[in-house]
Enzyme design. Structure first.
Site, PDB file in Angstrom:
ATOM      1  N   ARG A  37       0.827  -1.217   0.000  1.00 31.14           N
ATOM      2  CA  ARG A  37       0.000   0.000   0.000  1.00 31.14           C
ATOM      3  C   ARG A  37       0.858   1.263   0.000  1.00 31.14           C
ATOM      4  O   ARG A  37       0.447   2.288  -0.561  1.00 31.14           O
ATOM      5  CB  ARG A  37      -0.932   0.000   1.212  1.00 31.14           C
ATOM      6  CG  ARG A  37      -2.157  -0.875   0.976  1.00 31.14           C
ATOM      7  CD  ARG A  37      -3.068  -0.843   2.155  1.00 31.14           C
ATOM      8  NE  ARG A  37      -4.366  -1.417   1.809  1.00 31.14           N
ATOM      9  CZ  ARG A  37      -5.196  -1.939   2.686  1.00 31.14           C
ATOM     10  NH1 ARG A  37      -4.891  -1.950   3.970  1.00 31.14           N
ATOM     11  NH2 ARG A  37      -6.351  -2.427   2.305  1.00 31.14           N
ATOM     12  N   LYS A 207     -14.892 -13.460   7.886  1.00 28.46           N
ATOM     13  CA  LYS A 207     -16.267 -13.290   8.374  1.00 28.46           C
ATOM     14  C   LYS A 207     -17.301 -13.146   7.271  1.00 28.46           C
ATOM     15  O   LYS A 207     -17.251 -12.197   6.499  1.00 28.46           O
ATOM     16  CB  LYS A 207     -16.335 -12.035   9.254  1.00 28.46           C
ATOM     17  CG  LYS A 207     -15.690 -12.236  10.614  1.00 28.46           C
ATOM     18  CD  LYS A 207     -15.403 -10.928  11.301  1.00 28.46           C
ATOM     19  CE  LYS A 207     -16.638 -10.247  11.861  1.00 28.46           C
ATOM     20  NZ  LYS A 207     -16.341  -8.873  12.286  1.00 28.46           N
ATOM     21  N   GLY A 360      -6.402  -6.410   1.501  1.00 29.83           N
ATOM     22  CA  GLY A 360      -5.029  -6.326   2.002  1.00 29.83           C
ATOM     23  C   GLY A 360      -4.418  -7.698   2.221  1.00 29.83           C
ATOM     24  O   GLY A 360      -3.270  -7.946   1.842  1.00 29.83           O
ATOM     25  N   GLY A 384     -12.531  -3.943   1.291  1.00 34.36           N
ATOM     26  CA  GLY A 384     -13.883  -3.506   1.640  1.00 34.36           C
ATOM     27  C   GLY A 384     -14.424  -2.509   0.634  1.00 34.36           C
ATOM     28  O   GLY A 384     -15.586  -2.588   0.216  1.00 34.36           O
TER      29      GLY A 384
END
Ligand code: ADP
Ligand code: MG
Length: 404
Positions: A37, A207, A360, A384
């Site tokens: 990043r 999740k 990521g 996300g």
């Protein structure tokens, strides 16, 4: 959206929101384990600096907790290590301010010459950054705005967040989108507007509750959904299988059932693991066996997809013309449980079409396997954010940049 070519930056203090949220070694050293990043953020920083801007970078790191700046700063993580790495990659010193809108930031920004680069401390040390209270965020945004003459948004990984430095601040200053955001949006647009078919999506990670929304929406776009990783067990549980100690979100089972029913109705193929690498417990050296996905022993934990599933996923990817992948299909951080994620990554390099990886951890995984970024069509810096974009949601950070 305006680009930085459309705004005046020379001699100006430019507040640049970047995404420098790199993974840190959790076992002690705190060292940066994947600087992707930071590298992805370099082009805009270089361009602004070369054009004579006084570049003031804002970024977040991790999930600080605490009631106020002092408590959060004491707990960390500090962006100082990132400032050092950024300086190395940039080939010039990066000044570091130990706060965000306090005396250190004021002095650092005040002392910048044209072309200099500074990084402010973790924006999330200020609780107002992520506050749901509009007026709290507005107050922080106003304090930040006083430090700059223009704003550039380039933190794609946070554009889905309605946060002070992402949403409120650009509305207060002349603003533009950085090159990274423009590139990310251009690729995502290709995934949503007439993607080449078959279009396969691989979802993994930990999740399902994070990703169920996107699944619902992808059913309208993708032809095949391959599900692995920690979220796969909630799908297996929804089929009535025993999942042992595997990651399970019991309260999501009903939603998963309706996703499965909806997929069937729409003719979208849902591809679930057929075998699982099941370990005695969650540890790098835990003894493990391969078991059928419908026969995970009650005292075992699923850590990776098994060899049959690797072959199955490969078969579902090889003829695809568009692939989007978010989330590792196993605990790839432990080499013994990385084979599934590695297989998916290697399969993607063979696909004759557009391959996009978002997230990521997914990006860190492919780099840990030694695969070159160039082997893939695009590696998104935002997991996300890219998922929400694909879901068709409006992203506050983009909305702000689009506002005149
Ligand atoms: P990304 O950052 O690419 O969006 P996520 O953050 O959603 O991905 O998920 C990444 C995490 O999911 C990894 O840390 C990985 O260890 C974890 N994970 C994958 N499979 C499993 C599993 N079977 N059990 C526990 N954790 C898993
Ligand atoms: Mg992640």
């Amino acid at each position: 959206m305006r680009s930085i070519d459309d705004i005046e930056v020379a001699g100006r203090r430019v507040l640049l929101r970047s995404d420098l949220n790199v993974p840190l070694d959790k076992q002690g050293s705190g060292a940066i384990t994947d600087d992707g990043r930071i590298r992805a953020s370099l082009p805009v920083i270089r361009k602004l600096s070369e054009r004579g801007a006084r570049v003031v970078i804002m970024a977040h790191l991790g999930r600080p907790s605490g009631a106020d700046f002092a408590e959060r700063a004491a707990g960390g993580p500090s962006l100082r290590v990132v400032a050092e790495r950024l300086g190395e990659l940039l080939g010039k010193p990066v000044q570091f301010a130990g706060d965000l809108v306090g005396p250190s930031a004021q002095a650092t920004v005040g002392g910048l010459a044209d072309g200099d680069v500074a990084l402010l401390e973790n924006v999330r040390f200020e609780p107002a950054e992520t506050s749901k209270d509009d007026s709290e965020r507005a107050r922080l945004a106003a304090q930040l705005a006083a430090l700059g003459d223009a704003y550039v948004g380039d933190g794609f990984g946070v554009v889905h967040r309605k946060q002070a430095s992402v949403y409120d601040l650009p509305l207060l200053l002349p603003h533009a989108a950085g090159d990274l955001i423009l590139a990310e949006v251009a690729v995502l647009r290709r995934l949503t507007e007439k993607p080449a078919r078959p279009y396969a999506v691989i979802l993994g990670g930990s999740k399902p509750s994070d990703k169920l929304g996107v699944i619902g929406n992808l059913l309208g776009v993708a032809d095949r959904l391959l599900i692995g990783g920690g979220m796969g067990y909630t799908f297996l549980a929804a089929l009535g299988y025993e999942v042992g100690h595997s990651l399970l979100e019991a309260d999501q089972i009903e939603s998963v059932k309706s996703v499965l029913a909806e997929a069937e109705r729409r003719g979208v193929e849902i591809v679930l693991p057929t075998d699982i690498v099941a370990a005695t417990h969650y540890a790098p050296d835990a003894p493990a066996i391969v078991v059928p996905a419908d026969a995970i022993p009650a005292d075992r934990e699923g850590m990776d997809i098994g060899p049959d599933t690797r072959a199955l996923f490969a078969a579902k990817l090889i003829d695809a013309r568009t692939v989007f992948w978010n989330g590792p299909v196993g605990v790839f951080e432990f080499p013994a449980f990385a084979a599934g994620t590695r297989a998916v990554a290697e399969e993607l390099t063979k696909v004759d079409g557009l391959t996009v990886i978002g997230g990521g951890d997914s990006a860190a995984a492919i780099r840990s396997f030694g695969l070159a970024d160039e082997a893939f069509g695009h590696i998104s810096t935002g997991g996300g954010a890219s998922l929400e974009y694909l879901e068709g949601k409006t992203l506050p950070g983009l909305t702000a940049l689009e506002t005149d």
